[in-house]
Scaffold this motif. Sequence first.
Motif, PDB file in Angstrom:
ATOM      1  N   VAL A 175     -20.891  10.579 -31.882  1.00  0.00           N
ATOM      2  CA  VAL A 175     -21.995   9.667 -32.205  1.00  0.00           C
ATOM      3  C   VAL A 175     -22.775   9.373 -30.924  1.00  0.00           C
ATOM      4  O   VAL A 175     -22.219   9.434 -29.824  1.00  0.00           O
ATOM      5  N   GLU A 176     -24.059   9.044 -31.095  1.00  0.00           N
ATOM      6  CA  GLU A 176     -24.865   8.632 -29.942  1.00  0.00           C
ATOM      7  C   GLU A 176     -24.750   7.126 -29.793  1.00  0.00           C
ATOM      8  O   GLU A 176     -24.924   6.396 -30.773  1.00  0.00           O
ATOM      9  N   VAL A 177     -24.444   6.674 -28.584  1.00  0.00           N
ATOM     10  CA  VAL A 177     -24.317   5.220 -28.369  1.00  0.00           C
ATOM     11  C   VAL A 177     -24.981   4.824 -27.063  1.00  0.00           C
ATOM     12  O   VAL A 177     -25.151   5.632 -26.142  1.00  0.00           O
TER      13      VAL A 177
ATOM     14  N   ARG B  70     -20.979   0.137 -29.025  1.00  0.00           N
ATOM     15  CA  ARG B  70     -20.813  -0.207 -30.454  1.00  0.00           C
ATOM     16  C   ARG B  70     -21.509   0.834 -31.307  1.00  0.00           C
ATOM     17  O   ARG B  70     -22.580   1.325 -30.952  1.00  0.00           O
ATOM     18  N   HIS B  71     -20.891   1.149 -32.439  1.00  0.00           N
ATOM     19  CA  HIS B  71     -21.535   2.045 -33.406  1.00  0.00           C
ATOM     20  C   HIS B  71     -21.277   1.484 -34.795  1.00  0.00           C
ATOM     21  O   HIS B  71     -20.130   1.389 -35.227  1.00  0.00           O
ATOM     22  N   GLU B  72     -22.364   1.087 -35.464  1.00  0.00           N
ATOM     23  CA  GLU B  72     -22.284   0.527 -36.814  1.00  0.00           C
ATOM     24  C   GLU B  72     -21.170  -0.506 -36.920  1.00  0.00           C
ATOM     25  O   GLU B  72     -20.309  -0.434 -37.808  1.00  0.00           O
TER      26      GLU B  72
END
Length: 407
Positions: A11-13, A27-29
């Motif tokens: 994921v991109e963060v 943080r991701h979602e």
Amino acid sequence: MSAELLPGDEVEVEVGPVAHGGHFVARHEGRVLFVRHALPGERVRARVTSGGPGDRFLRADAVAVLTASPDRVTPPCRYAVPGGCGGCDLQHVSLPRQRALKAEVVAEQFRRLAGEDVEVEVEPVPGDRDGLGWRTRVEFAVDEAGRPGLRPHRSHAVIPVEDCLIASDGVRGAGALARDWPGQRAVDVVAPSEGEPVCVPVPDGEPHAPAVTEHVAVGEWSQDFTLSARGFWQVHPGAAATFVGAVLEMLEPAEGERAVDLYAGVGLFAAALADAVGPTGAVLAVESDPGAVASAADNLAGRESVEVRAGRVDRALKPLVRQGIRADLVVLDPPRTGAGKGVIADLVRLGARRIAYVACDPAALARDTAYLRERGYRRTALRVFDAFPMTHHMECVALFEPAPESD
Ligand SMILES: C[S@@+](CC[C@H](N)C(=O)[O-])C[C@H]1O[C@@H](n2cnc3c(N)ncnc32)[C@H](O)[C@@H]1O
């Protein structure tokens, strides 16, 4: 609702602040990721390495940097990459920023666990060479084929390596990586300040290890310490002298005073204190490891004012307290877990005018700082040393003194 992240997912963060342990918070979602190989302010593609639904957080590695921090550098070692050797967490960070990040970690631990605001500057240990070439003790893991190497982060795998750039010249020159070690679990390479480096294979069970000698000099004072090659000794060549110097400067021992050295190892602080308080003073060193106790007895031999007591600090303090024994000065240098509430409760009853606390984990130090404060001691000094450059580790030396009645 988005799909749950699983190991291997990317994921991109946006990377947030540093956290204790060599990673950075992202943080991701709504999920928290602890990302290694990243820097605050960066945008990275993070690959999940562990965790899943139900876990409080996930671990991840930054496998691609989309927006780089100005403090990012190319790691000097080719093994210090995601999935590579797990020993160095910060090789991708400039040395000044590594130290600034460590200062942030100390401040955060004190704020969270001791309720104190601290501002510290993380000091290099004298003799530092751009953060490389310092490690005088390295345990190389050995794989099933007998090849030596190092372990990835949180893994039992062994990555064969040809070199380790944070190892000292003595360790690198010892030849341990140039041969196989069939039938061994690991090989310890130790390059003491005196004499030749030694390679000690580690079979299952307690191995025999040769003795090594370490020379420590602080101002006019100096001493040789003899210990087992597998016994505890500070790994940075400048660390032992630096910490002795810091402790003596904080405690200001005077002739005739009584001092206690808790978690004394092979007698490093006890020796320096004994010479400072002189023959009219007294030093009690407490250590639980039988090998270290034997070495301490040898290293402190000839000083009649010193007693080395074998045993656990939590048990050894009780009779002292019962007998009403008092001490002017205390040094404590516990393992990573810290001293803990029980030990602090007993040691304050020695009534010391000064307590010097040497700590390899700022979280444990901050917890014990809170216990000391509850029992009438306030922290009056704190120094932090970059004794483990390129890694997230550091060493703190703190001074505690009785708080004025009004505090
Ligand atoms: C961080 S080392 C410090 C040694 C020494 N002060 C030095 O600087 O070389 C911690 C020492 O505490 C000892 N130790 C660990 N737990 C202990 C306990 N409960 N009671 C006494 N000693 C302990 C270990 O064997 C080790 O020698």
